[in-house]
Design an enzyme around this catalytic site. Sequence first.
Site, PDB file in Angstrom:
ATOM      1  N   GLY A   1       0.812  -1.217   0.000  1.00 45.96           N
ATOM      2  CA  GLY A   1       0.000   0.000   0.000  1.00 45.96           C
ATOM      3  C   GLY A   1       0.844   1.265   0.000  1.00 45.96           C
TER       4      GLY A   1
ATOM      5  N   HIS B   1       9.085  29.307  12.304  1.00 47.29           N
ATOM      6  CA  HIS B   1       8.374  30.113  13.307  1.00 47.29           C
ATOM      7  C   HIS B   1       7.674  29.213  14.306  1.00 47.29           C
ATOM      8  CE1 HIS B   1       9.010  33.804  10.937  1.00 47.29           C
ATOM      9  NE2 HIS B   1       9.086  32.916   9.963  1.00 47.29           N
TER      10      HIS B   1
HETATM   11  C1  G6Q Z   1       0.358   0.180   3.632  1.00 49.53           C
HETATM   12  C2  G6Q Z   1      -0.544  -0.489   4.517  1.00 49.53           C
HETATM   13  C3  G6Q Z   1      -1.848   0.239   4.811  1.00 49.53           C
HETATM   14  C4  G6Q Z   1      -2.912   0.068   3.724  1.00 49.53           C
HETATM   15  C5  G6Q Z   1      -4.240   0.557   4.282  1.00 49.53           C
HETATM   16  C6  G6Q Z   1      -5.360   0.467   3.287  1.00 49.53           C
HETATM   17  O1  G6Q Z   1       1.394  -0.279   3.229  1.00 49.53           O
HETATM   18  O2  G6Q Z   1      -0.736  -1.774   4.096  1.00 49.53           O
HETATM   19  O3  G6Q Z   1      -1.659   1.606   5.057  1.00 49.53           O
HETATM   20  O4  G6Q Z   1      -2.562   0.752   2.577  1.00 49.53           O
HETATM   21  O5  G6Q Z   1      -4.569  -0.165   5.430  1.00 49.53           O
HETATM   22  O6  G6Q Z   1      -5.512  -0.835   2.855  1.00 49.53           O
HETATM   23  P1  G6Q Z   1      -6.445  -1.198   1.637  1.00 49.53           P
HETATM   24  O7  G6Q Z   1      -5.887  -0.556   0.418  1.00 49.53           O
HETATM   25  O8  G6Q Z   1      -6.453  -2.682   1.566  1.00 49.53           O
HETATM   26  O9  G6Q Z   1      -7.808  -0.632   1.963  1.00 49.53           O
END
Ligand code: G6Q
Length: 537
Positions: free
Chosen positions: A266, A384
């Site tokens: 992700g 700041h």
């Molecule tokens: C990132 C993680 C996490 C993921 C979110 C959303 O590397 O795995 O941040 O992207 O939990 O997951 P989904 O895309 O499966 O909804």
Amino acid sequence: MEYKDFIDLRAVQHLQQLAEQPYTLAGEGTLPPERISGYHTSACGFDFLFATQRVDDRVLAGLQDLADEAGLVEQFQAMKSGEVMNRIVGHDSENRQVLHTACRDVFSDKPLAPQATGRAEEQLLRLERFLADLDNGLVTNDQGEPFNTIIQVGIGGSDLGPRALYLALKRYCLPGRRAGFIANVDPDDAAAVLADLDLSHTLVNVVSKSGTTLETLTNEQLVRQALVAAGLNPARHMIAVTGAGSPMDDPEKYLASFYMYDDIGGRYSATSMVGGVTLGFVLGYDNFREILHGAHDMDVTAEKETVRDNLPLLMAMLGIWNHNFLGCATVAVLPYSQALLRFPAHLQQCDMESNGKRVNRYGQPVRWQTGPVVWGEPGTNGQHAFYQLLHQGTEIVPVEFIGFRRSQYQEDIKVRGTTSQQKLLANMLAQSLALARGREHENSNKRFPGNRPSSLLIADRLTPYTMGGLLALYENRIVFQGFCWNINSFDQEGVQLGKILADRILSQLAGEQSGDRQKPAHDAPEISLIHRAALDE
Ligand code: G6Q
């Protein structure tokens, strides 16, 4: 590939000795011109100046030895070629390849992971056609009018990178096009975004690799209801980006569907369709490809053998020097660019979710420090605010400054003989010097100790190409550090426990509200917490 523990590397012992007397930056004559010009490298339109780091030639040689002994470039190439790097040997783990780089290897004659790059090409083609259909009026709303807004619904990796890139590149939006983002399950997030929106001209892009994330599914429902309440057909407005076979992989429910894949984490997914659909809509397809091009060129740089030629590797090794050898617990990324407002937030996730680990790639507890705390805000605003601590606090915070010679809009005025852009850049250089050199003063409260490390990353202008390069620079810096610490930078088990407990609390809450009280263990802390904090009694 056999992984070696950081602490057992010969180069680490040598660097520990060198760290007993690191280069002194404070005082006069510590930054002669030859040091400033010698401690400089460039890549993909970026100049990187690191004379204000506490390193000398011996330390740089030691860091090169460390990179060689740990086989960092070799591991990067293995990752890019599709080796299963997301795993903990001998333990249950995600056990996947790590192929976000394949999304931009579309510019290679010989991609290292041809199948994954072929897949990325298919998705790009699909995106190009969809965007062309929008432009040509083949895809419109019910009234036959064009869409002008896109709302991305997603969280974590499905939000932070694309949002940071959108804000960074708003300057390059197609006329009349804009994007919004809904991430938080806090209903006020969606309410605020929806408040000033004309839903009839809005596309809703629901992004979830798993298709099961509670926040995203909840917000999807919320936006669906808003569409229905406005008399609109959700299937004519909603797009999905998800994993093949996920619960969201249902083309009937969406105007268009795009795929992302298990081997793209992700937080590394901004250059996949996770970023592609929203960014392509607002910036245009060609600008999205420019982002990929910049990222690809930085990936190629990351394969160079020497730290002097390999900017991501050099930044990784300087970070390790500050963190593991000079004992700095955090690192601040301070962009002197308002457009990079949310880039530090993206890096926080990318870095800390990747390298905030406590076992090595064999599942054994590590005996050395892994990822630092990463944080930041744009300058000059930060000056700041929290720079007091940077200059005179007891915590030494290495700083990574990011700046540009030219502004994006080129709308600037001269006041007192200089433009605003010159003032911005001058401030960044001044901060780096002040941190390094400090200032003596007879009044101890006005004394600046100096000797505080920083580096300067400067490009001509923040464009889609430089943004792509910057994104990949940091992604690659993060994975090099993870390889060096011998940890798995690609899983995120540490976010699971909170999710499980939240689910437990939610089912208890749902039971309480429906009168269907379950008999919980009498000492379950979640029950007391619910009664103390969550129920409106
Ligand atoms: C990132 C993680 C996490 C993921 C979110 C959303 O590397 O795995 O941040 O992207 O939990 O997951 P989904 O895309 O499966 O909804």
